[in-house]
Design a protein around this motif. Sequence first.
Motif, PDB file in Angstrom:
ATOM      1  N   GLY A  40      -0.191  21.838  57.628  1.00 16.84           N
ATOM      2  CA  GLY A  40      -0.265  20.570  56.905  1.00 16.84           C
ATOM      3  C   GLY A  40       0.671  19.557  57.516  1.00 16.84           C
ATOM      4  N   PRO A  41       0.472  18.283  57.190  1.00 16.42           N
ATOM      5  CA  PRO A  41       1.319  17.223  57.742  1.00 16.42           C
ATOM      6  C   PRO A  41       2.736  17.287  57.185  1.00 16.42           C
ATOM      7  CG  PRO A  41      -0.164  16.340  56.076  1.00 16.42           C
ATOM      8  CD  PRO A  41      -0.557  17.768  56.277  1.00 16.42           C
ATOM      9  N   ASN A  42       3.645  16.509  57.779  1.00 18.57           N
ATOM     10  CA  ASN A  42       5.013  16.394  57.275  1.00 18.57           C
ATOM     11  C   ASN A  42       5.000  15.964  55.821  1.00 18.57           C
ATOM     12  OD1 ASN A  42       6.863  17.140  59.205  1.00 18.57           O
ATOM     13  ND2 ASN A  42       6.733  15.200  60.290  1.00 18.57           N
ATOM     14  N   GLY A  43       5.914  16.546  55.031  1.00 22.84           N
ATOM     15  CA  GLY A  43       6.061  16.111  53.644  1.00 22.84           C
ATOM     16  C   GLY A  43       5.004  16.651  52.701  1.00 22.84           C
ATOM     17  N   SER A  44       4.226  17.642  53.162  1.00 25.19           N
ATOM     18  CA  SER A  44       3.141  18.148  52.312  1.00 25.19           C
ATOM     19  C   SER A  44       3.597  19.264  51.369  1.00 25.19           C
ATOM     20  CB  SER A  44       1.979  18.635  53.180  1.00 25.19           C
ATOM     21  OG  SER A  44       2.399  19.636  54.087  1.00 25.19           O
ATOM     22  N   GLY A  45       4.824  19.778  51.587  1.00 18.67           N
ATOM     23  CA  GLY A  45       5.364  20.791  50.677  1.00 18.67           C
ATOM     24  C   GLY A  45       5.474  22.184  51.267  1.00 18.67           C
ATOM     25  N   LYS A  46       5.227  22.315  52.569  1.00 20.67           N
ATOM     26  CA  LYS A  46       5.239  23.643  53.195  1.00 20.67           C
ATOM     27  C   LYS A  46       6.620  24.290  53.113  1.00 20.67           C
ATOM     28  CE  LYS A  46       3.896  22.268  57.296  1.00 20.67           C
ATOM     29  NZ  LYS A  46       4.051  20.816  57.060  1.00 20.67           N
ATOM     30  N   HIS A 220      -4.299  28.135  55.357  1.00 22.80           N
ATOM     31  CA  HIS A 220      -4.253  27.303  54.153  1.00 22.80           C
ATOM     32  C   HIS A 220      -3.745  25.918  54.558  1.00 22.80           C
ATOM     33  CE1 HIS A 220      -4.417  31.131  51.841  1.00 22.80           C
ATOM     34  NE2 HIS A 220      -3.636  31.556  52.817  1.00 22.80           N
ATOM     35  N   VAL A 221      -4.494  24.889  54.218  1.00 17.34           N
ATOM     36  CA  VAL A 221      -4.095  23.520  54.546  1.00 17.34           C
ATOM     37  C   VAL A 221      -3.396  22.915  53.336  1.00 17.34           C
ATOM     38  CG1 VAL A 221      -4.852  21.251  55.328  1.00 17.34           C
ATOM     39  CG2 VAL A 221      -6.081  23.302  56.091  1.00 17.34           C
ATOM     40  N   PHE A 222      -2.139  22.540  53.535  1.00 16.22           N
ATOM     41  CA  PHE A 222      -1.340  21.919  52.481  1.00 16.22           C
ATOM     42  C   PHE A 222      -1.401  20.402  52.612  1.00 16.22           C
ATOM     43  CE2 PHE A 222       2.104  24.219  49.972  1.00 16.22           C
ATOM     44  CZ  PHE A 222       1.347  25.371  49.829  1.00 16.22           C
TER      45      PHE A 222
END
Length: 252
Positions: A40-46, A220-222
């Motif tokens: 997932g992109p930056n800031g997505s919660g990973k 999984h895409v966040f």
Amino acid sequence: MSTLEIKNLHVQVETNDGPKQILRGVDLTINSGEIHAIMGPNGSGKSTLAYSIAGHPKYEVTEGEILLDGEDVLEMSVDERAKAGLFLAMQYPVEVPGVSVSNFLRTARTAVDGEAPKLRTWVGEVKDAMERLRMNPDFANRDVNSGFSGGEKKRHEILQMELLRPKFGILDETDSGLDIDALRIVSEGVNRVHEETNTGIMLITHYTRILNYIKPDFVHVFVDGRVAEQGGGELAERLEAEGYDRFLQAAH
């Protein structure tokens, strides 16, 4: 066979402007022997997910559950989580001046196992693990992460995982800052732990390049604190080709 279950997880952090919701209902189940890539992109919660599982005090779980073989992880202290079989390889490992790598590793293993490893077998175990990760023997005498290069820090994280043999390894952007040789060596280490101990792996990454070496069973895409899509390894290939734009547009 062990299972790590994350159910409807909501997490917030305290900011200067008050509490900020990061995770907004994450559901995820990992079984022994499975590799799950969290992308997932930056800031997505990973990273928030990783720290919440490990018990970082900055991250407040406001709703939901984390269960390890049915036991409530959220009721455990950080060290209890480690003893129960959870391991976090941090994106930015902390420097610990004055503590040697060899002392750190033996103390960690003693804490997790509840008894000190026998010195003779332990020395051989550490030496073998370091050789497999192409680490100089002198590395054991250095202070933990002090003056380490990015690649050395990441190898040290995988060295810990190899020696502690957790049920689940959570790897937070282990590929960041690695050149191609270090990436290959670190990936080989992850695959070795996974294969030899049936460790479940949660691999958090922006990029698909590490997935050329560590093949995920699930991707999984966040986006915006939720799982926006999930699938097999083919989903990572699609992300490589298309990026995250369509997920970001759908989220807004």
